[in-house]
Design an enzyme around this catalytic site. Structure first.
Site, PDB file in Angstrom:
ATOM      1  N   CYS A 290      46.001  22.112 -39.923  1.00 31.67           N
ATOM      2  CA  CYS A 290      47.205  21.380 -40.335  1.00 31.67           C
ATOM      3  C   CYS A 290      48.440  22.274 -40.359  1.00 31.67           C
ATOM      4  CB  CYS A 290      46.994  20.741 -41.701  1.00 31.67           C
ATOM      5  SG  CYS A 290      45.569  19.645 -41.726  1.00 31.67           S
TER       6      CYS A 290
ATOM      7  N   HIS B  56      53.862  19.219 -44.524  1.00 28.23           N
ATOM      8  CA  HIS B  56      52.670  18.585 -43.951  1.00 28.23           C
ATOM      9  C   HIS B  56      52.347  17.339 -44.783  1.00 28.23           C
ATOM     10  CE1 HIS B  56      48.748  17.771 -42.509  1.00 28.23           C
ATOM     11  NE2 HIS B  56      48.100  18.314 -43.522  1.00 28.23           N
TER      12      HIS B  56
ATOM     13  N   ASN C 203      47.160  11.628 -42.769  1.00 27.92           N
ATOM     14  CA  ASN C 203      47.229  13.039 -42.413  1.00 27.92           C
ATOM     15  C   ASN C 203      46.882  13.185 -40.925  1.00 27.92           C
ATOM     16  OD1 ASN C 203      46.710  15.765 -42.003  1.00 27.92           O
ATOM     17  ND2 ASN C 203      45.537  16.020 -43.901  1.00 27.92           N
TER      18      ASN C 203
HETATM   19  O1  UT7 Z   1      45.464  18.974 -44.662  1.00 27.16           O
HETATM   20  C1  UT7 Z   1      44.701  19.186 -45.787  1.00 27.16           C
HETATM   21  C2  UT7 Z   1      43.692  18.100 -45.787  1.00 27.16           C
HETATM   22  N1  UT7 Z   1      43.148  17.707 -47.008  1.00 27.16           N
HETATM   23  C3  UT7 Z   1      43.851  17.372 -48.113  1.00 27.16           C
HETATM   24  O2  UT7 Z   1      45.038  17.523 -48.223  1.00 27.16           O
HETATM   25  C4  UT7 Z   1      43.058  16.790 -49.222  1.00 27.16           C
HETATM   26  C5  UT7 Z   1      43.515  17.247 -50.580  1.00 27.16           C
HETATM   27  N2  UT7 Z   1      42.834  16.471 -51.628  1.00 27.16           N
HETATM   28  C6  UT7 Z   1      43.190  15.212 -51.901  1.00 27.16           C
HETATM   29  O3  UT7 Z   1      44.092  14.655 -51.308  1.00 27.16           O
HETATM   30  C7  UT7 Z   1      42.474  14.529 -53.035  1.00 27.16           C
HETATM   31  O4  UT7 Z   1      41.604  15.451 -53.666  1.00 27.16           O
HETATM   32  C8  UT7 Z   1      41.666  13.292 -52.586  1.00 27.16           C
HETATM   33  C9  UT7 Z   1      42.636  12.186 -52.193  1.00 27.16           C
HETATM   34  C10 UT7 Z   1      40.759  13.636 -51.442  1.00 27.16           C
HETATM   35  C11 UT7 Z   1      40.822  12.777 -53.751  1.00 27.16           C
HETATM   36  O5  UT7 Z   1      41.652  12.470 -54.859  1.00 27.16           O
HETATM   37  P1  UT7 Z   1      41.294  13.011 -56.306  1.00 27.16           P
HETATM   38  O6  UT7 Z   1      42.292  12.468 -57.196  1.00 27.16           O
HETATM   39  O7  UT7 Z   1      41.145  14.500 -56.198  1.00 27.16           O
HETATM   40  O8  UT7 Z   1      39.910  12.306 -56.565  1.00 27.16           O
HETATM   41  P2  UT7 Z   1      38.507  12.957 -56.908  1.00 27.16           P
HETATM   42  O9  UT7 Z   1      37.930  13.612 -55.703  1.00 27.16           O
HETATM   43  O10 UT7 Z   1      38.621  13.736 -58.169  1.00 27.16           O
HETATM   44  O11 UT7 Z   1      37.668  11.663 -57.211  1.00 27.16           O
HETATM   45  C12 UT7 Z   1      37.941  10.841 -58.353  1.00 27.16           C
HETATM   46  C13 UT7 Z   1      37.015   9.654 -58.301  1.00 27.16           C
HETATM   47  C14 UT7 Z   1      35.565  10.029 -58.032  1.00 27.16           C
HETATM   48  O12 UT7 Z   1      34.758   9.134 -58.775  1.00 27.16           O
HETATM   49  P3  UT7 Z   1      34.092   9.609 -60.172  1.00 27.16           P
HETATM   50  O13 UT7 Z   1      33.255  10.803 -59.811  1.00 27.16           O
HETATM   51  O14 UT7 Z   1      35.254   9.946 -61.060  1.00 27.16           O
HETATM   52  O15 UT7 Z   1      33.326   8.411 -60.572  1.00 27.16           O
HETATM   53  C15 UT7 Z   1      35.394   9.743 -56.578  1.00 27.16           C
HETATM   54  O16 UT7 Z   1      34.070   9.436 -56.227  1.00 27.16           O
HETATM   55  O17 UT7 Z   1      37.397   8.796 -57.227  1.00 27.16           O
HETATM   56  C16 UT7 Z   1      36.273   8.531 -56.417  1.00 27.16           C
HETATM   57  N3  UT7 Z   1      36.715   8.307 -55.040  1.00 27.16           N
HETATM   58  C17 UT7 Z   1      37.146   7.114 -54.620  1.00 27.16           C
HETATM   59  N4  UT7 Z   1      37.266   5.939 -55.212  1.00 27.16           N
HETATM   60  C18 UT7 Z   1      37.758   4.916 -54.491  1.00 27.16           C
HETATM   61  C19 UT7 Z   1      36.815   9.198 -54.026  1.00 27.16           C
HETATM   62  N5  UT7 Z   1      37.274   8.586 -52.934  1.00 27.16           N
HETATM   63  C20 UT7 Z   1      37.500   7.298 -53.271  1.00 27.16           C
HETATM   64  C21 UT7 Z   1      37.986   6.198 -52.563  1.00 27.16           C
HETATM   65  N6  UT7 Z   1      38.088   5.019 -53.219  1.00 27.16           N
HETATM   66  N7  UT7 Z   1      38.358   6.264 -51.271  1.00 27.16           N
END
Ligand code: UT7
Length: 314
Positions: free
Chosen positions: A112, A238, A268
Site C-alpha cells: 500500500c 492511503h 482499500n
Molecule cells: O493497507 C493496510 C491494510 N489494512 C488495514 O488498514 C486494516 C487495519 N485494520 C482495520 O481497518 C480494522 O482493524 C478492521 C476494520 C479490520 C477491524 O475493525 P476493528 O474495529 O479493529 O474490529 P475487530 O477486529 O476488533 O473486531 C471487532 C468485532 C469482532 O467480534 P467480537 O470478537 O468482538 O465478537 C469481530 O469478529 O467485530 C467482528 N467483525 C465483524 N463484524 C461484522 C470483524 N469483521 C466484521 C464484519 N462484520 N465484517
C-alpha cells in the site's frame, strides 16, 4: 531537491460495484458495522478480462494524454502493484507492451506504500538521468486475493488503478521531500503466507501501527520540507480505513476539510489508493498551483512512505 512535478493524471476504475448490501446478503456482517468501523460503502471489482496490467495501461494512457504527451515521449515507466498479473514477467513489461513504449520499465513492490515509493524513485531518476517524462502507475486487482468468505477482509479491499506523469519543473515545485520506512519484523501481520491464496491480516495490529507510522512519517517529511501542518493545503493519505485517516490527521493537526477521503466508494485499493485519491482531488478542483500536498502510504511489510509535493510549476 528533485525538480519533478506531476503534470498529468489518469484513472481506471472497474465498472462493477460490490456494495455493503451485497456483502450483508452473503456474510455475517452489516452495512452499519462496515461503515462505522471502516467508512467503506462500496468497492469496485475488476471484470474477468481486466487485470492489474490492463487497468494500468488504461490509467497510464489517460495520464499521458492528460499531460499532453504521447507514449513515445515517455522515458521511464514504474508500476507499483501487489497483485501482478503473473509471477513472470513483471507487470511493467505487460504495461510497457500495452502502451507501446520504447523506454525502460520496472515494478516497485511496497504494497500500500508502493505508489509513494515509486513516485520517489521516479522523481529522483528523472533528476539523476535528466529524463523528460516518467509514468508512475499504481494498479491492483485485490479482490482476487481476498477470501470471499472472510468477513474480516472482504469488506476492506477493492480494485482500480491510477497513474501520474512526472516532468521536470521550476525549482521550488514538485517533490520537496520524502520519507521511506519499513519494519520487516511485522511482515506476518498482513500477508499472503507461502502456499496460501488469500490475504491474512491481524487487523487491530495493522491499525495501531498504521496510525503511528503515518503520524511519524508525515511529521518527518514536513520537517524535511521546512513545513508544518498549517502549510498543508491537501493531505492525501492511503485509503484503508476512515478511522486511521481521521486519527492520524487529527494528531498531525490537519483539518478534515484539507484531507482527501474517497474510500467510501473504493475501499482499500493498495498501491492505487493514493493516486486515485489524488486524481479525484485534481479533477474536483482541489489542487491549484503552489499548493503544498502531503502524501502518505502504509501497509504490508510494514512499509510506509510519505512525500511533500508543491503542486504545479511545469
Ligand atoms: O493497507 C493496510 C491494510 N489494512 C488495514 O488498514 C486494516 C487495519 N485494520 C482495520 O481497518 C480494522 O482493524 C478492521 C476494520 C479490520 C477491524 O475493525 P476493528 O474495529 O479493529 O474490529 P475487530 O477486529 O476488533 O473486531 C471487532 C468485532 C469482532 O467480534 P467480537 O470478537 O468482538 O465478537 C469481530 O469478529 O467485530 C467482528 N467483525 C465483524 N463484524 C461484522 C470483524 N469483521 C466484521 C464484519 N462484520 N465484517
Amino acid at each position: 531537491m528533485t525538480a519533478a512535478t506531476i503534470t498529468g493524471l489518469g484513472t481506471a476504475i472497474p465498472e462493477a460495484r460490490l456494495t455493503n448490501a451485497d456483502l450483508e446478503a452473503r456474510l455475517d456482517t452489516s452495512d452499519e458495522w462496515i461503515v462505522a468501523r471502516t467508512g467503506i460503502r462500496e468497492r469496485r471489482v475488476a471484470a474477468p478480462a481486466e487485470t492489474s496490467s490492463s487497468l494500468a495501461v488504461e490509467a497510464s494512457a489517460a495520464a499521458i494524454k492528460d499531460a499532453g504527451l504521447v507514449p513515445d515521449d515517455v522515458d521511464l515507466l514504474i508500476v507499483a502493484t501487489t497483485t501482478p498479473d503473473q509471477a513472470l514477467p513483471q507487470t511493467s513489461a505487460l504495461v510497457h507492451d500495452g502502451l507501446g513504449l520504447r523506454c525502460g520499465a520496472f515494478d516497485v513492490g511496497a504494497a500500500c506504500a508502493g505508489f509513494v515509493h515509486a513516485l520517489v524513485v521516479g522523481a529522483t531518476l528523472l533528476d539523476a538521468g535528466n529524463l523528460g517524462a516518467v509514468v508512475i502507475v499504481g494498479s491492483e486487482t485485490l479482490t482476487r486475493i481476498v477470501d470471499p468468505d472472510d468477513r474480516g477482509t472482504v469488506p476492506l479491499f477493492g480494485d482500480g488503478a491510477a497513474a501520474v506523469v512526472l516532468r521536470p519543473c521550476e525549482p521550488g515545485y514538485g517533490l520537496q521531500s520524502w520519507d521511506l520506512g519499513c519494519d520487516g519484523s511485522a511482515s506476518h501481520i498482513l500477508a499472503v503466507p507461502p502456499g496460501e491464496q488469500y490475504i491474512q491480516m491481524e487487523g487491530q495490529e495493522v491499525f495501531r501501527r498504521a496510525v503511528r507510522a503515518v503520524i511519524a512519517s508525515a511529521g518527518n517529511v514536513l520537517r524535511a520540507a521546512g513545513r508544518d501542518a498549517d502549510d498543508v493545503d491537501l493531505f492525501v493519505p492511503h485509503q484503508a480505513n476512515a478511522r486511521i485517516i481521521s486519527m492520524a490527521a487529527t494528531q498531525l493537526g490537519i483539518p478534515a476539510a484539507k484531507t482527501m477521503v474517497n474510500l467510501e466508494r473504493y475501499g482499500n485499493t493498495s498501491a492505487a489508493s493514493v493516486p486515485i485519491a489524488l486524481a479525484e482531488a485534481a479533477e474536483g478542483g482541489r489542487l491549484v498551483d503552489g499548493d503544498v500536498v502531503l502524501l502518505s502510504g502504509f501497509g504490508a511489510g510494514m512499509a510506509w512512505a510519505s512525500a511533500v509535493l508543491r503542486w504545479g510549476g511545469a
